[in-house]
Design an enzyme around this catalytic site. Structure first.
Site, PDB file in Angstrom:
ATOM      1  N   HIS A 130      -3.512   0.736  -3.436  1.00 40.07           N
ATOM      2  CA  HIS A 130      -3.577  -0.317  -2.426  1.00 40.07           C
ATOM      3  C   HIS A 130      -2.515  -1.351  -2.786  1.00 40.07           C
ATOM      4  O   HIS A 130      -1.971  -1.356  -3.899  1.00 40.07           O
ATOM      5  CB  HIS A 130      -4.962  -0.967  -2.427  1.00 40.07           C
ATOM      6  CG  HIS A 130      -6.008  -0.144  -1.753  1.00 40.07           C
ATOM      7  ND1 HIS A 130      -7.248  -0.636  -1.473  1.00 40.07           N
ATOM      8  CD2 HIS A 130      -6.010   1.128  -1.295  1.00 40.07           C
ATOM      9  CE1 HIS A 130      -7.978   0.282  -0.874  1.00 40.07           C
ATOM     10  NE2 HIS A 130      -7.243   1.378  -0.756  1.00 40.07           N
ATOM     11  N   SER A 184      -7.655  -9.015   3.648  1.00 40.27           N
ATOM     12  CA  SER A 184      -8.774  -9.266   2.744  1.00 40.27           C
ATOM     13  C   SER A 184      -8.926  -8.100   1.764  1.00 40.27           C
ATOM     14  O   SER A 184      -9.052  -6.951   2.172  1.00 40.27           O
ATOM     15  CB  SER A 184     -10.057  -9.419   3.578  1.00 40.27           C
ATOM     16  OG  SER A 184     -11.169  -9.704   2.772  1.00 40.27           O
ATOM     17  N   CYS A 235     -10.162  -5.213  -0.682  1.00 40.78           N
ATOM     18  CA  CYS A 235     -11.333  -4.341  -0.720  1.00 40.78           C
ATOM     19  C   CYS A 235     -12.095  -4.538  -2.029  1.00 40.78           C
ATOM     20  O   CYS A 235     -11.698  -5.333  -2.890  1.00 40.78           O
ATOM     21  CB  CYS A 235     -10.891  -2.881  -0.568  1.00 40.78           C
ATOM     22  SG  CYS A 235     -10.070  -2.235  -2.057  1.00 40.78           S
ATOM     23  N   GLU A 257      -2.604  -4.518  -3.526  1.00 38.86           N
ATOM     24  CA  GLU A 257      -2.888  -5.372  -4.674  1.00 38.86           C
ATOM     25  C   GLU A 257      -2.738  -4.592  -5.985  1.00 38.86           C
ATOM     26  O   GLU A 257      -2.212  -5.122  -6.969  1.00 38.86           O
ATOM     27  CB  GLU A 257      -4.307  -5.950  -4.562  1.00 38.86           C
ATOM     28  CG  GLU A 257      -4.513  -6.813  -3.330  1.00 38.86           C
ATOM     29  CD  GLU A 257      -4.927  -6.036  -2.080  1.00 38.86           C
ATOM     30  OE1 GLU A 257      -5.313  -6.684  -1.096  1.00 38.86           O
ATOM     31  OE2 GLU A 257      -4.863  -4.785  -2.078  1.00 38.86           O
ATOM     32  N   ASN A 288       0.849  -1.172   0.000  1.00 39.27           N
ATOM     33  CA  ASN A 288       0.000   0.000   0.000  1.00 39.27           C
ATOM     34  C   ASN A 288       0.894   1.234   0.000  1.00 39.27           C
ATOM     35  O   ASN A 288       1.727   1.401   0.887  1.00 39.27           O
ATOM     36  CB  ASN A 288      -0.918  -0.037   1.227  1.00 39.27           C
ATOM     37  CG  ASN A 288      -1.939   1.071   1.205  1.00 39.27           C
ATOM     38  OD1 ASN A 288      -1.596   2.246   1.106  1.00 39.27           O
ATOM     39  ND2 ASN A 288      -3.202   0.706   1.325  1.00 39.27           N
ATOM     40  N   ASP A 309      -8.053   5.091   4.360  1.00 41.93           N
ATOM     41  CA  ASP A 309      -7.732   4.025   3.421  1.00 41.93           C
ATOM     42  C   ASP A 309      -8.952   3.192   3.051  1.00 41.93           C
ATOM     43  O   ASP A 309      -9.087   2.760   1.917  1.00 41.93           O
ATOM     44  CB  ASP A 309      -6.641   3.121   3.991  1.00 41.93           C
ATOM     45  CG  ASP A 309      -6.035   2.215   2.935  1.00 41.93           C
ATOM     46  OD1 ASP A 309      -5.433   2.742   1.977  1.00 41.93           O
ATOM     47  OD2 ASP A 309      -6.171   0.988   3.056  1.00 41.93           O
ATOM     48  N   CYS A 323      -9.812  -3.766  -5.200  1.00 40.71           N
ATOM     49  CA  CYS A 323      -8.795  -4.786  -5.465  1.00 40.71           C
ATOM     50  C   CYS A 323      -9.432  -6.121  -5.837  1.00 40.71           C
ATOM     51  O   CYS A 323      -8.925  -6.837  -6.701  1.00 40.71           O
ATOM     52  CB  CYS A 323      -7.866  -4.910  -4.268  1.00 40.71           C
ATOM     53  SG  CYS A 323      -7.001  -3.342  -3.924  1.00 40.71           S
TER      54      CYS A 323
END
Length: 145
Positions: A50, A77, A79, A52, A39, A142, A82
């Site tokens: 982010h 996990s 979002c 990912e 991130n 975020d 992503c």
């Protein structure tokens, strides 16, 4: 923790060391890491970097057939944004370090045929717990709160 989740965790630590949010990701194809990211919203002043998304960017352009053999490892996990990217590229498997501090649209991923593996890594939980307690306003930014 397996070696790929460990690599994602190393990315999370990099993000924290840089003054950002401690979330990391790696993209693996045929047992090889092809992309790494963490991130970097704070570091780059970006609304979308982010872990990912940074990982996908760092992997570069890939063929659809490559994405379809990939596994995305993330310390947290993913979002909606992503998860959407993983669905767009038809990534068949996502391994999640933890979903206790935040849970993205996991049932939506499963409903769309993604194999989701939740590890419940104590290290991933601890780094996020500590960060959220120390910087709640940054964390809320975020996740869009």
């Amino acid at each position: 923790m397996d070696k790929f989740l460990a690599a994602a965790y190393e990315e999370a630590e990099k993000g924290l060391d840089e003054g950002g949010i401690p979330i990391g990701a790696v993209l693996v194809i045929d047992e090889e890491i092809v992309g790494r990211g963490h991130n970097r919203r704070v570091q780059k002043g970006s609304p979308i970097l982010h872990a990912e998304m940074d990982c996908f960017e760092n992997a570069g352009r890939l063929k659809a057939s490559e994405y379809q053999r990939a596994t995305l490892y993330s310390t947290l996990s993913p979002c909606d944004m992503c998860s959407g990217a993983a669905l767009l590229y038809k990534i068949p498997k996502v391994v999640v370090g933890e979903n206790k501090t935040y849970q993205g649209p996991e049932s939506y991923l499963r409903d769309r045929g993604v194999k989701l593996e939740i590890v419940d890594s104590p290290e991933c939980i601890a780094i996020m717990d500590k960060f959220i307690k120390e910087k709640p306003e940054l964390w809320n930014e975020d996740i869009g709160v």
